[in-house]
Design a protein around this motif. Sequence first.
Motif, PDB file in Angstrom:
ATOM      1  N   MET A   1      -7.900 -58.557  34.212  1.00 54.53           N
ATOM      2  CA  MET A   1      -7.246 -59.866  34.099  1.00 54.53           C
ATOM      3  C   MET A   1      -6.704 -60.037  32.689  1.00 54.53           C
ATOM      4  O   MET A   1      -7.385 -59.765  31.706  1.00 54.53           O
ATOM      5  N   ASN A   2      -5.457 -60.479  32.589  1.00 57.18           N
ATOM      6  CA  ASN A   2      -4.817 -60.654  31.287  1.00 57.18           C
ATOM      7  C   ASN A   2      -5.384 -61.905  30.616  1.00 57.18           C
ATOM      8  O   ASN A   2      -5.264 -63.012  31.153  1.00 57.18           O
ATOM      9  N   PRO A   3      -6.002 -61.769  29.423  1.00 55.05           N
ATOM     10  CA  PRO A   3      -6.601 -62.926  28.767  1.00 55.05           C
ATOM     11  C   PRO A   3      -5.589 -63.840  28.072  1.00 55.05           C
ATOM     12  O   PRO A   3      -5.967 -64.895  27.563  1.00 55.05           O
ATOM     13  N   TYR A   4      -4.311 -63.450  28.039  1.00 50.59           N
ATOM     14  CA  TYR A   4      -3.299 -64.224  27.326  1.00 50.59           C
ATOM     15  C   TYR A   4      -2.403 -64.975  28.308  1.00 50.59           C
ATOM     16  O   TYR A   4      -2.140 -64.511  29.412  1.00 50.59           O
ATOM     17  N   ASP A   5      -1.927 -66.118  27.877  1.00 48.59           N
ATOM     18  CA  ASP A   5      -1.025 -66.937  28.689  1.00 48.59           C
ATOM     19  C   ASP A   5       0.412 -66.561  28.348  1.00 48.59           C
ATOM     20  O   ASP A   5       0.823 -66.622  27.182  1.00 48.59           O
ATOM     21  N   ALA A   6       1.177 -66.191  29.362  1.00 51.59           N
ATOM     22  CA  ALA A   6       2.565 -65.779  29.122  1.00 51.59           C
ATOM     23  C   ALA A   6       3.416 -66.911  28.581  1.00 51.59           C
ATOM     24  O   ALA A   6       4.422 -66.672  27.899  1.00 51.59           O
ATOM     25  N   ALA A 156     -12.889 -43.682  30.923  1.00 50.37           N
ATOM     26  CA  ALA A 156     -12.169 -44.005  32.156  1.00 50.37           C
ATOM     27  C   ALA A 156     -13.116 -44.057  33.349  1.00 50.37           C
ATOM     28  O   ALA A 156     -13.028 -44.965  34.181  1.00 50.37           O
ATOM     29  N   LEU A 157     -14.023 -43.099  33.444  1.00 54.46           N
ATOM     30  CA  LEU A 157     -14.977 -43.091  34.555  1.00 54.46           C
ATOM     31  C   LEU A 157     -15.889 -44.314  34.501  1.00 54.46           C
ATOM     32  O   LEU A 157     -16.200 -44.918  35.533  1.00 54.46           O
ATOM     33  N   GLU A 158     -16.339 -44.672  33.310  1.00 53.20           N
ATOM     34  CA  GLU A 158     -17.191 -45.859  33.157  1.00 53.20           C
ATOM     35  C   GLU A 158     -16.444 -47.113  33.610  1.00 53.20           C
ATOM     36  O   GLU A 158     -17.010 -47.976  34.291  1.00 53.20           O
ATOM     37  N   ALA A 159     -15.185 -47.232  33.222  1.00 56.63           N
ATOM     38  CA  ALA A 159     -14.400 -48.414  33.582  1.00 56.63           C
ATOM     39  C   ALA A 159     -14.196 -48.495  35.093  1.00 56.63           C
ATOM     40  O   ALA A 159     -14.348 -49.563  35.695  1.00 56.63           O
ATOM     41  N   VAL A 160     -13.863 -47.372  35.717  1.00 56.85           N
ATOM     42  CA  VAL A 160     -13.658 -47.362  37.166  1.00 56.85           C
ATOM     43  C   VAL A 160     -14.953 -47.669  37.896  1.00 56.85           C
ATOM     44  O   VAL A 160     -14.969 -48.382  38.908  1.00 56.85           O
ATOM     45  N   ALA A 161     -16.069 -47.166  37.394  1.00 59.25           N
ATOM     46  CA  ALA A 161     -17.365 -47.439  38.012  1.00 59.25           C
ATOM     47  C   ALA A 161     -17.692 -48.931  37.964  1.00 59.25           C
ATOM     48  O   ALA A 161     -18.349 -49.463  38.871  1.00 59.25           O
ATOM     49  N   GLU A 181      -9.817 -55.775  35.619  1.00 58.09           N
ATOM     50  CA  GLU A 181     -10.254 -57.146  35.876  1.00 58.09           C
ATOM     51  C   GLU A 181     -11.456 -57.522  35.021  1.00 58.09           C
ATOM     52  O   GLU A 181     -11.629 -58.684  34.657  1.00 58.09           O
ATOM     53  N   LYS A 182     -12.307 -56.560  34.708  1.00 57.16           N
ATOM     54  CA  LYS A 182     -13.561 -56.855  34.020  1.00 57.16           C
ATOM     55  C   LYS A 182     -13.563 -56.405  32.565  1.00 57.16           C
ATOM     56  O   LYS A 182     -14.610 -56.250  31.957  1.00 57.16           O
ATOM     57  N   ALA A 183     -12.377 -56.178  31.990  1.00 55.87           N
ATOM     58  CA  ALA A 183     -12.299 -55.703  30.612  1.00 55.87           C
ATOM     59  C   ALA A 183     -12.685 -56.799  29.627  1.00 55.87           C
ATOM     60  O   ALA A 183     -12.355 -57.971  29.814  1.00 55.87           O
ATOM     61  N   GLN A 184     -13.410 -56.418  28.597  1.00 53.56           N
ATOM     62  CA  GLN A 184     -13.740 -57.303  27.487  1.00 53.56           C
ATOM     63  C   GLN A 184     -12.909 -56.878  26.281  1.00 53.56           C
ATOM     64  O   GLN A 184     -12.404 -55.757  26.209  1.00 53.56           O
ATOM     65  N   TRP A 185     -12.753 -57.783  25.345  1.00 52.20           N
ATOM     66  CA  TRP A 185     -11.860 -57.500  24.214  1.00 52.20           C
ATOM     67  C   TRP A 185     -12.307 -56.300  23.408  1.00 52.20           C
ATOM     68  O   TRP A 185     -11.506 -55.582  22.824  1.00 52.20           O
ATOM     69  N   GLN A 186     -13.637 -56.020  23.378  1.00 54.89           N
ATOM     70  CA  GLN A 186     -14.130 -54.909  22.565  1.00 54.89           C
ATOM     71  C   GLN A 186     -14.132 -53.587  23.315  1.00 54.89           C
ATOM     72  O   GLN A 186     -14.453 -52.546  22.739  1.00 54.89           O
ATOM     73  N   ASP A 187     -13.770 -53.586  24.604  1.00 51.32           N
ATOM     74  CA  ASP A 187     -13.783 -52.359  25.394  1.00 51.32           C
ATOM     75  C   ASP A 187     -12.696 -51.401  24.915  1.00 51.32           C
ATOM     76  O   ASP A 187     -11.580 -51.813  24.613  1.00 51.32           O
ATOM     77  N   PRO A 188     -13.011 -50.103  24.870  1.00 55.23           N
ATOM     78  CA  PRO A 188     -11.973 -49.133  24.492  1.00 55.23           C
ATOM     79  C   PRO A 188     -10.903 -49.047  25.567  1.00 55.23           C
ATOM     80  O   PRO A 188     -11.146 -49.350  26.742  1.00 55.23           O
ATOM     81  N   ALA A 189      -9.726 -48.629  25.169  1.00 50.79           N
ATOM     82  CA  ALA A 189      -8.598 -48.568  26.094  1.00 50.79           C
ATOM     83  C   ALA A 189      -8.764 -47.418  27.079  1.00 50.79           C
ATOM     84  O   ALA A 189      -9.329 -46.378  26.755  1.00 50.79           O
TER      85      ALA A 189
END
Length: 274
Positions: A1-6, A156-161, A181-189
């Motif tokens: 989910m995009n945390p910024y408002d367009a 990538a595997l951790e994120a998909v899991a 959808e579940k990304a946090q700001w500190q998560d690696p790309a």
Amino acid sequence: MNPYDADTHPGPYLVVEVLGVGDVSVHALAHGPEEPLHQAATRVIEAAAALDERHESVLDAVQRAQRLLEGTGRGEVGRAQVSYALLRTALPDLGDGLAQQDRAYSQLVEALSAYRRLLSSPPAQHASNKSHGQGQKTRPHRDDDWAVAGERGLVALEAVAAGGVRFRRNAIGEDPYISREKAQWQDPAVFPQTVQRLVADGLLHQDITENVYRPGQLLSLTAQGEAALRDGRATTSRVSAALGRTTTRTTPGARSDSAAVPVARASLATPRSR
């Protein structure tokens, strides 16, 4: 989910949509010490900030014009004459602001394209496939080995899991990116090239029955990917434990060289020919 408002932060919003990162910062876009990538990430961040600034200027100009027309909307003819006179000076400012906003948007798109080209290109110097002992076989080099180098494959595997990771393409230029959808700001790309490599190697499944533009094609772990993830987690735990024991045995004043401990994940980083 995009945390910024367009509507309020169009610059960071576009960066997240195109790159699939959770944090719009140089640190999130440039993990390695490569100077060209760091410079490209800096240009992306600066261009995103410039677009936000131009967007704010346009909003201010629009709001001024709306205030000038309020009397006209209520049928106040006398006030309308004054408003029209003021609008003759306000409208050119609005036109200039819109032109500057368009240029800022184009500059951000160009910065993102340059960053993605640099990110997807192979490193200038690749690690050689020299054997480190008698009888050890070398494997052929692949141009996309950089995509699963270091921690990229495991990330990538951790994120998909964790779920909710989709492979998508930008309608402008067809550039691929990853949405989470579940990304946090500190998560690696998570890089799209990494996902494509893992799909090709059979570690990830990409649901091609879904629209690649919106909502995107959902990614999931295959049985091979689940095994690779378990192996990667176990390796990380063993290395952490080894580092802990080394640190404990280190005498005061001595330094433990943690960089000398290799992290081997053959299932993620070992190049294989197709």
